[in-house]
Motif scaffolding. Structure first.
Motif, mmCIF file in Angstrom:
data_model
loop_
_atom_site.group_PDB
_atom_site.id
_atom_site.type_symbol
_atom_site.label_atom_id
_atom_site.label_comp_id
_atom_site.label_asym_id
_atom_site.label_seq_id
_atom_site.Cartn_x
_atom_site.Cartn_y
_atom_site.Cartn_z
ATOM 1 N N ALA A 2 0.842 -1.193 0.000
ATOM 2 C CA ALA A 2 0.000 0.000 0.000
ATOM 3 C C ALA A 2 0.882 1.249 0.000
ATOM 4 O O ALA A 2 1.929 1.275 0.671
ATOM 5 N N PRO A 3 0.508 2.291 -0.735
ATOM 6 C CA PRO A 3 1.309 3.530 -0.719
ATOM 7 C C PRO A 3 1.562 4.051 0.686
ATOM 8 O O PRO A 3 2.665 4.532 0.981
ATOM 9 N N VAL A 4 0.560 3.925 1.570
ATOM 10 C CA VAL A 4 0.744 4.430 2.926
ATOM 11 C C VAL A 4 1.841 3.652 3.653
ATOM 12 O O VAL A 4 2.633 4.226 4.424
ATOM 13 N N TYR A 5 1.922 2.340 3.410
ATOM 14 C CA TYR A 5 2.985 1.542 4.030
ATOM 15 C C TYR A 5 4.345 1.917 3.445
ATOM 16 O O TYR A 5 5.329 2.097 4.182
ATOM 17 N N ALA A 7 7.940 -5.634 6.830
ATOM 18 C CA ALA A 7 6.869 -6.555 7.216
ATOM 19 C C ALA A 7 6.278 -7.139 5.935
ATOM 20 O O ALA A 7 5.984 -6.408 4.987
ATOM 21 N N CYS A 8 6.111 -8.450 5.892
ATOM 22 C CA CYS A 8 5.554 -9.107 4.712
ATOM 23 C C CYS A 8 4.343 -9.945 5.113
ATOM 24 O O CYS A 8 4.287 -10.495 6.217
ATOM 25 N N VAL A 9 3.378 -10.019 4.228
ATOM 26 C CA VAL A 9 2.185 -10.845 4.451
ATOM 27 C C VAL A 9 2.481 -12.220 3.885
ATOM 28 O O VAL A 9 2.732 -12.375 2.685
ATOM 29 N N LEU A 10 2.454 -13.233 4.741
ATOM 30 C CA LEU A 10 2.896 -14.569 4.358
ATOM 31 C C LEU A 10 1.713 -15.511 4.147
ATOM 32 O O LEU A 10 0.603 -15.266 4.631
ATOM 33 N N GLY A 11 1.980 -16.603 3.433
ATOM 34 C CA GLY A 11 0.968 -17.620 3.203
ATOM 35 C C GLY A 11 1.436 -18.975 3.682
ATOM 36 O O GLY A 11 2.635 -19.245 3.758
ATOM 37 N N VAL A 53 -4.762 -9.928 0.817
ATOM 38 C CA VAL A 53 -4.793 -8.768 -0.079
ATOM 39 C C VAL A 53 -5.365 -7.556 0.649
ATOM 40 O O VAL A 53 -4.811 -6.446 0.588
ATOM 41 N N ASP A 54 -6.461 -7.773 1.359
ATOM 42 C CA ASP A 54 -7.080 -6.664 2.099
ATOM 43 C C ASP A 54 -6.124 -6.105 3.157
ATOM 44 O O ASP A 54 -6.067 -4.886 3.380
ATOM 45 N N ALA A 55 -5.384 -7.013 3.802
ATOM 46 C CA ALA A 55 -4.429 -6.566 4.827
ATOM 47 C C ALA A 55 -3.315 -5.744 4.196
ATOM 48 O O ALA A 55 -2.886 -4.722 4.760
ATOM 49 N N ALA A 88 -4.510 -2.394 3.498
ATOM 50 C CA ALA A 88 -4.642 -1.628 4.738
ATOM 51 C C ALA A 88 -3.301 -1.200 5.319
ATOM 52 O O ALA A 88 -3.255 -0.480 6.329
ATOM 53 N N GLY A 89 -2.189 -1.644 4.706
ATOM 54 C CA GLY A 89 -0.875 -1.210 5.158
ATOM 55 C C GLY A 89 -0.171 -2.149 6.105
ATOM 56 O O GLY A 89 0.800 -1.761 6.759
ATOM 57 N N VAL A 90 -0.619 -3.405 6.200
ATOM 58 C CA VAL A 90 0.009 -4.359 7.116
ATOM 59 C C VAL A 90 1.406 -4.740 6.652
ATOM 60 O O VAL A 90 2.302 -4.980 7.467
ATOM 61 N N GLY A 91 1.608 -4.814 5.338
ATOM 62 C CA GLY A 91 2.924 -5.190 4.841
ATOM 63 C C GLY A 91 2.905 -5.442 3.346
ATOM 64 O O GLY A 91 1.916 -5.163 2.657
ATOM 65 N N ILE A 92 4.002 -5.974 2.849
ATOM 66 C CA ILE A 92 4.169 -6.240 1.418
ATOM 67 C C ILE A 92 3.685 -7.656 1.108
ATOM 68 O O ILE A 92 3.988 -8.604 1.845
#
Length: 301
Positions: free
Chosen positions: A171-174, A191-195, A235-237, A240-244
């Motif tokens: 997200a641009p804000v992140y 911070a990265c969003v993991l699966g 994707v939503d997270a 929202a700026g949680v991470g990449i």
């Protein structure tokens, strides 16, 4: 009492034509063959079905009763044979496919509506899951997988886009707050969003490629989601700026185009070959599956 279907059909043909010669002409069978069939049927039943004279052939009372009951019954037989023919040519039946969630979202929407319109007699059932299963044991006719997960004894047919890419985005804000990575290794400071697959394995390392150089990293992050069922949450997270996030480019494209997400390390996005429809044996292909294979081949021709 057993009776040969051919003998019953011959009897009806002779009775309808009121003669053996006329029945032979319309049915393409010899008069002697028809006569023998009727004689065989009468012998089996132990009763005369037709009055025969040199001028005409007419049903007896027993024959007339048999005609009345046989006509709708053989009509049902013809309908059943027509239905079987429909199954043979793929125009009717059930087709069950086991596919990853990514294929259900990114590949099948461009295929399913046209296939169903072309084959209104086929019912298509899609089982979407990301665990690697035996499609036959799961009661499915075929599956969709990527080449690195195909079993060697399977027949594979290309389906969907032949080249895809994994994309990284934030997200641009992140990115405004934490900076924009210049190299894949910079992701280790983000911070990265993991699966996580259903097997329990994480979707790492993340792999990048540029000018022949391949980089693999083990990202870290607070949020881990199950691949497939919870991917939209990831994707939503990210939005929202949680991470990449690291995901199919096609999945992220709407959010990249809207500006909700910004591409990261785009010149490092690694291409890979598209998915395949796979099944167990080209000699014993169920007709609805054959119709589906023929349909997707026309889309890639």
């Amino acid at each position: 009492m057993d009776a040969d279907l051919g003998d019953l059909t011959a009897f009806l043909a002779v009775a309808k034509a009121r003669g053996f010669r006329e029945a032979a002409r319309t049915s393409g069978t010899s008069a002697s063959t028809l006569s023998e069939a009727v004689r065989r049927l009468e012998t089996r039943l132990g009763i005369r079905l037709l009055h025969r004279t040199t001028r005409s052939v007419t049903p007896t009372a027993a024959g007339a009763g048999l005609i009345q009951r046989l006509t709708p019954a053989l009509g049902e037989v013809d309908a059943a044979l027509d239905a079987a023919g429909g199954l043979r040519d793929g125009s009717a039946g059930v087709l069950r496919l086991n596919v990853p969630v990514s294929a259900a979202r990114l590949v099948l929407p461009a295929i399913v509506p046209g296939f169903l319109a072309a084959h209104p007699g086929i019912r298509l059932e899609i089982v979407a899951e990301d665990s690697f299963v035996d499609v036959l044991a799961a009661g499915c006719d075929a599956g969709i997988r990527y080449d690195e997960r195909l079993e060697q004894d399977m027949v594979a047919v290309p389906i969907g886009p032949r080249v895809q890419r994994m994309a990284t985005a934030g997200a641009p804000v992140y990115l405004d707050l934490h900076g924009r990575p210049d190299h894949p290794r910079d992701l280790l400071d983000h911070a990265c969003v993991l699966g996580r697959f259903a097997s329990g394995a994480l979707t790492s390392p993340w792999e990048f490629e540029r000018a022949g150089e391949i980089i693999r990293i083990e990202p870290r992050g607070q949020l881990i989601v199950q691949v497939g069922g919870a991917t939209d949450l990831a994707v939503d997270a990210a939005i929202a700026g949680v991470g990449i996030i690291f995901l199919f480019e096609d999945w992220l494209r709407p959010h990249l185009e809207s500006g909700e997400l910004e591409p990261v390390l785009m010149d490092w996005w690694q291409p890979f070959s598209g998915p395949f429809l796979y099944y167990s044996d080209r000699r014993l292909v169920p007709p609805p599956l054959r119709a589906f294979i023929d349909f997707i081949k026309t889309m890639t021709a």
